[in-house]
Design a protein around this motif. Structure first.
Motif, PDB file in Angstrom:
ATOM      1  N   ILE A  16       0.839  -1.206   0.000  1.00  0.00           N
ATOM      2  CA  ILE A  16       0.000   0.000   0.000  1.00  0.00           C
ATOM      3  C   ILE A  16       0.872   1.253   0.000  1.00  0.00           C
ATOM      4  O   ILE A  16       0.604   2.222  -0.718  1.00  0.00           O
ATOM      5  CB  ILE A  16      -0.948  -0.008   1.214  1.00  0.00           C
ATOM      6  N   ALA A  17       1.950   1.227   0.783  1.00  0.00           N
ATOM      7  CA  ALA A  17       2.847   2.384   0.856  1.00  0.00           C
ATOM      8  C   ALA A  17       3.503   2.659  -0.496  1.00  0.00           C
ATOM      9  O   ALA A  17       3.634   3.823  -0.913  1.00  0.00           O
ATOM     10  CB  ALA A  17       3.916   2.142   1.919  1.00  0.00           C
ATOM     11  N   ILE A  18       3.918   1.603  -1.200  1.00  0.00           N
ATOM     12  CA  ILE A  18       4.533   1.777  -2.522  1.00  0.00           C
ATOM     13  C   ILE A  18       3.528   2.388  -3.490  1.00  0.00           C
ATOM     14  O   ILE A  18       3.840   3.330  -4.230  1.00  0.00           O
ATOM     15  CB  ILE A  18       5.058   0.428  -3.065  1.00  0.00           C
ATOM     16  N   GLY A  19       2.302   1.846  -3.496  1.00  0.00           N
ATOM     17  CA  GLY A  19       1.270   2.370  -4.389  1.00  0.00           C
ATOM     18  C   GLY A  19       0.980   3.836  -4.128  1.00  0.00           C
ATOM     19  O   GLY A  19       0.853   4.644  -5.051  1.00  0.00           O
ATOM     20  N   LEU A  20       0.885   4.216  -2.846  1.00  0.00           N
ATOM     21  CA  LEU A  20       0.584   5.611  -2.497  1.00  0.00           C
ATOM     22  C   LEU A  20       1.743   6.534  -2.842  1.00  0.00           C
ATOM     23  O   LEU A  20       1.541   7.682  -3.259  1.00  0.00           O
ATOM     24  CB  LEU A  20       0.268   5.709  -1.004  1.00  0.00           C
ATOM     25  N   SER A  21       2.974   6.058  -2.683  1.00  0.00           N
ATOM     26  CA  SER A  21       4.131   6.913  -2.987  1.00  0.00           C
ATOM     27  C   SER A  21       4.242   7.181  -4.483  1.00  0.00           C
ATOM     28  O   SER A  21       4.596   8.289  -4.906  1.00  0.00           O
ATOM     29  CB  SER A  21       5.422   6.263  -2.470  1.00  0.00           C
ATOM     30  N   ILE A  22       3.933   6.167  -5.310  1.00  0.00           N
ATOM     31  CA  ILE A  22       4.019   6.351  -6.757  1.00  0.00           C
ATOM     32  C   ILE A  22       2.856   7.188  -7.281  1.00  0.00           C
ATOM     33  O   ILE A  22       2.923   7.777  -8.357  1.00  0.00           O
ATOM     34  CB  ILE A  22       4.087   4.974  -7.460  1.00  0.00           C
ATOM     35  N   ALA A  23       1.778   7.279  -6.497  1.00  0.00           N
ATOM     36  CA  ALA A  23       0.619   8.076  -6.931  1.00  0.00           C
ATOM     37  C   ALA A  23       1.012   9.522  -7.222  1.00  0.00           C
ATOM     38  O   ALA A  23       0.396  10.186  -8.052  1.00  0.00           O
ATOM     39  CB  ALA A  23      -0.464   8.036  -5.852  1.00  0.00           C
ATOM     40  N   ARG A  24       2.059   9.998  -6.551  1.00  0.00           N
ATOM     41  CA  ARG A  24       2.496  11.385  -6.764  1.00  0.00           C
ATOM     42  C   ARG A  24       3.015  11.607  -8.184  1.00  0.00           C
ATOM     43  O   ARG A  24       3.060  12.734  -8.666  1.00  0.00           O
ATOM     44  CB  ARG A  24       3.589  11.741  -5.757  1.00  0.00           C
ATOM     45  N   LEU A  25       3.438  10.519  -8.847  1.00  0.00           N
ATOM     46  CA  LEU A  25       3.993  10.630 -10.193  1.00  0.00           C
ATOM     47  C   LEU A  25       2.920  10.614 -11.275  1.00  0.00           C
ATOM     48  O   LEU A  25       3.208  10.844 -12.442  1.00  0.00           O
ATOM     49  CB  LEU A  25       4.986   9.482 -10.447  1.00  0.00           C
ATOM     50  N   VAL A  26       1.683  10.299 -10.890  1.00  0.00           N
ATOM     51  CA  VAL A  26       0.590  10.231 -11.863  1.00  0.00           C
ATOM     52  C   VAL A  26       0.078  11.640 -12.125  1.00  0.00           C
ATOM     53  O   VAL A  26      -0.594  12.243 -11.296  1.00  0.00           O
ATOM     54  CB  VAL A  26      -0.554   9.315 -11.351  1.00  0.00           C
ATOM     55  N   LYS A  27       0.408  12.165 -13.314  1.00  0.00           N
ATOM     56  CA  LYS A  27       0.045  13.548 -13.653  1.00  0.00           C
ATOM     57  C   LYS A  27      -1.228  13.645 -14.478  1.00  0.00           C
ATOM     58  O   LYS A  27      -1.822  14.713 -14.582  1.00  0.00           O
ATOM     59  CB  LYS A  27       1.192  14.199 -14.420  1.00  0.00           C
ATOM     60  N   GLY A  28      -1.632  12.539 -15.096  1.00  0.00           N
ATOM     61  CA  GLY A  28      -2.823  12.589 -15.930  1.00  0.00           C
ATOM     62  C   GLY A  28      -3.281  11.199 -16.306  1.00  0.00           C
ATOM     63  O   GLY A  28      -2.708  10.192 -15.876  1.00  0.00           O
ATOM     64  N   SER A  29      -4.331  11.148 -17.137  1.00  0.00           N
ATOM     65  CA  SER A  29      -4.906   9.853 -17.485  1.00  0.00           C
ATOM     66  C   SER A  29      -3.944   8.984 -18.281  1.00  0.00           C
ATOM     67  O   SER A  29      -4.000   7.752 -18.202  1.00  0.00           O
ATOM     68  CB  SER A  29      -6.208  10.055 -18.273  1.00  0.00           C
ATOM     69  N   ALA A  30      -3.045   9.589 -19.070  1.00  0.00           N
ATOM     70  CA  ALA A  30      -2.083   8.794 -19.837  1.00  0.00           C
ATOM     71  C   ALA A  30      -1.166   8.010 -18.908  1.00  0.00           C
ATOM     72  O   ALA A  30      -0.803   6.860 -19.182  1.00  0.00           O
ATOM     73  CB  ALA A  30      -1.263   9.689 -20.758  1.00  0.00           C
ATOM     74  N   ASP A  31      -0.757   8.612 -17.788  1.00  0.00           N
ATOM     75  CA  ASP A  31       0.068   7.902 -16.808  1.00  0.00           C
ATOM     76  C   ASP A  31      -0.738   6.807 -16.127  1.00  0.00           C
ATOM     77  O   ASP A  31      -0.246   5.693 -15.905  1.00  0.00           O
ATOM     78  CB  ASP A  31       0.602   8.879 -15.743  1.00  0.00           C
ATOM     79  N   PHE A  32      -1.986   7.123 -15.781  1.00  0.00           N
ATOM     80  CA  PHE A  32      -2.809   6.163 -15.050  1.00  0.00           C
ATOM     81  C   PHE A  32      -3.167   4.963 -15.925  1.00  0.00           C
ATOM     82  O   PHE A  32      -3.085   3.819 -15.494  1.00  0.00           O
ATOM     83  CB  PHE A  32      -4.101   6.844 -14.574  1.00  0.00           C
ATOM     84  N   ASP A 352      -9.377  15.599 -17.648  1.00  0.00           N
ATOM     85  CA  ASP A 352      -8.472  14.553 -17.160  1.00  0.00           C
ATOM     86  C   ASP A 352      -8.716  14.227 -15.688  1.00  0.00           C
ATOM     87  O   ASP A 352      -8.758  13.061 -15.291  1.00  0.00           O
ATOM     88  CB  ASP A 352      -7.018  15.011 -17.350  1.00  0.00           C
ATOM     89  N   ARG A 353      -8.856  15.275 -14.887  1.00  0.00           N
ATOM     90  CA  ARG A 353      -9.030  15.073 -13.450  1.00  0.00           C
ATOM     91  C   ARG A 353     -10.318  14.316 -13.144  1.00  0.00           C
ATOM     92  O   ARG A 353     -10.346  13.424 -12.289  1.00  0.00           O
ATOM     93  CB  ARG A 353      -9.026  16.416 -12.729  1.00  0.00           C
ATOM     94  N   GLU A 354     -11.383  14.635 -13.860  1.00  0.00           N
ATOM     95  CA  GLU A 354     -12.666  13.964 -13.634  1.00  0.00           C
ATOM     96  C   GLU A 354     -12.600  12.498 -14.037  1.00  0.00           C
ATOM     97  O   GLU A 354     -13.123  11.624 -13.339  1.00  0.00           O
ATOM     98  CB  GLU A 354     -13.765  14.674 -14.421  1.00  0.00           C
ATOM     99  N   VAL A 355     -11.940  12.214 -15.164  1.00  0.00           N
ATOM    100  CA  VAL A 355     -11.809  10.818 -15.610  1.00  0.00           C
ATOM    101  C   VAL A 355     -10.995  10.008 -14.607  1.00  0.00           C
ATOM    102  O   VAL A 355     -11.330   8.854 -14.290  1.00  0.00           O
ATOM    103  CB  VAL A 355     -11.164  10.757 -17.012  1.00  0.00           C
ATOM    104  N   LEU A 356      -9.931  10.603 -14.082  1.00  0.00           N
ATOM    105  CA  LEU A 356      -9.127   9.911 -13.064  1.00  0.00           C
ATOM    106  C   LEU A 356      -9.951   9.614 -11.820  1.00  0.00           C
ATOM    107  O   LEU A 356      -9.844   8.534 -11.228  1.00  0.00           O
ATOM    108  CB  LEU A 356      -7.913  10.773 -12.691  1.00  0.00           C
TER     109      LEU A 356
END
Length: 475
Positions: A16-32, A352-356
């Motif tokens: 869970i900690a790894i997933g939450l830390s990498i969440a900071r790198l998700v800038k938009g839907s293309a990353d997600f 983008d934000r709404e789709v995420l």
């Protein structure tokens, strides 16, 4: 609290900690959705292999090995065969299309190639079917917690769902890939320890073969005890060729070469791994002959036959397999609802934000729905069989034909989907007992191909007639 439970809790918190830390790198839907189309061959290898080695590949296949012997190889062997087709015939082609048209999901491809109606219909079918395979992973997680700590099934199911849903919701594909690297490392370490230790205690293959508890067919790799046993598991192959979760990982590749190498080498690794659960199931049959629930064969074997530290590592490996497969499953749930239904049909102008946000809420809804279904289904195999059948009859023909037959249109795809799913349901639920030998998945695939072929042939006849008519007018 025992050692095994303590390690599982610590491992879950770390994921869970790894997933939450990498969440900071998700800038938009293309990353997600497609990790910015930046995945190298090694990363693609790790994330696809981790997704393919899930509850079915470990707990389900070991349960089959317990009853069928070495022919349980076909469970994961079928995945490996499907992966070969994905690596060399489907993945590179669909990557080119996705790159050229900025596609994020299988639904995007179906609309580009056919129509919005085909996209919406397939999305609904896959969303419903995907809940069943998610439920299968949660059944496996609950089985581990039940054996380790006596946790009731309903509590174990909720705990498993919580871990995988939070891990995925944070980072999408970008986070999943790096979590998968950790999961695959734990998975391989656990089985490297478990297999030689357990086989040695069982007296090796020689000891298993001469055990009075095992049938004569245990060492026959081509043995089949009926549907979903031995080589009949080949019906799973189509699902691993066109699984939306796996194709979306191919979308995330940096280039076509990464698709071929990453998924191709993964297929070879999966074919080798396929022997592991089969051998563990055989050893369990020799040492624990009274088990009746296939879900607890592997956890029981690891608890009873390994020293505490080794057993804890091996159980973490199983839990890791369950979590890693859930990543790909949540991908299908999140992307199909947010991108294929919400943005395409409900809010075409969503930013983008709404789709995420919708993708993450879809993950949460999928986790809740899978918990309910997991409490209704009995075994991992029963849950996975529903998904693989539905996926194959709905998607195999439209996707393959869409890539290789440029003249095919929406009518062919709709005929294929309708014919495949109707036949699947009729054969599974409405045939008389005298026809029970007919496999529903094979019948559905045949009907799907036939429906597509008939409409496509009619199209070609019309085109030829139109061409002839135009030629006559010119004369």
């Amino acid at each position: 609290m025992n050692l095994q439970l303590a390690l599982l809790i610590a491992y879950s918190v770390a994921l869970i900690a790894i997933g939450l830390s990498i969440a900071r790198l998700v800038k938009g839907s293309a990353d997600f959705f497609v990790a910015g189309r930046s995945l190298s061959a090694p990363l693609l290898f790790a994330t696809v292999l981790a997704s393919n080695i899930g509850a079915g590949a470990t707990i389900g296949a070991t349960g089959r090995g317990y009853f069928d012997g070495i022919s349980a190889w076909w469970w994961n062997g079928s995945s490996a065969i499907g992966s070969i087709f994905l690596a060399f015939f489907i993945g590179p082609r669909i990557w080119r299309v996705a790159k050229a048209h900025n596609l994020f999901t299988t639904g995007d491809f179906l609309e580009l190639r056919y129509s919005p109606l085909v996209r919406g219909l397939v999305t609904l079918l896959i969303w419903l079917g995907t809940l069943s395979i998610f439920a299968g992973q949660l059944i496996a997680g609950a089985a581990v917690l039940s054996v380790v700590a006596g946790v009731p099934r309903w509590e174990g199911t909720i705990i498993s769902a919580f871990v995988v849903t939070v891990t995925f919701m944070a980072g999408g594909l970008l986070g999943t890939v790096w979590v998968n690297v950790v999961q695959l490392s734990v998975l391989m370490a656990g089985f490297v320890v478990a297999v030689p230790t357990v086989l040695a205690k069982a007296g090796g293959l020689q000891g298993i073969a001469h055990s009075p508890q095992v049938p004569a067919t245990f060492l026959d790799v081509f043995h089949s005890g009926g549907p979903l046993s031995g080589w009949s598991l080949l019906v799973f192959v189509p699902a691993f060729i066109i699984s939306p979760g796996l194709m979306q990982k191919a979308y995330g590749a940096a280039n076509e070469r990464a698709v071929r190498i990453g998924i191709g080498v993964q297929a070879a690794a999966l074919a080798i791994f396929a022997f592991v659960p089969a051998l563990l199931g055989m050893a369990a049959r020799a040492m624990h002959p009274g088990l009746t629930n296939p879900n607890i064969v592997l956890p029981t074997l690891l608890i009873e036959q390994l020293p505490p530290w080794f057993g804890a590592l091996a159980l973490a490996a199983i839990f890791s397999a369950e979590v890693s497969a859930c990543d790909a499953i949540l991908f299908m749930l999140a992307t199909s609802l947010s991108q294929d239904l919400y943005k395409r049909f409900l809010q075409p102008y969503a930013d983008d934000r709404e789709v995420l946000l919708i993708a993450r809420l879809a993950s949460l809804a999928g986790g809740a729905g899978a918990v309910v279904l997991a409490l209704l289904l009995e075994t991992v195999q029963s849950a996975l069989a529903i998904f693989y059948a539905l996926l194959g009859v709905s998607l195999l023909v439209p996707v393959v034909a869409g890539l290789y037959l440029p003249r095919a249109g929406a009518r062919e795809a709709l005929a294929s989907i309708a014919g495949g799913n109707i036949t699947l349901l009729v054969v599974r639920f409405a045939l008389p007992a005298s026809l029970e030998w007919i496999d529903p998945t094979i019948a559905g695939l045949a009907a799907s191909a036939a429906g597509f072929a008939v409409v496509y042939a009619a199209r070609l006849v019309r085109l030829k007639a139109d061409t002839t008519e135009v030629g006559s007018v010119r004369l």
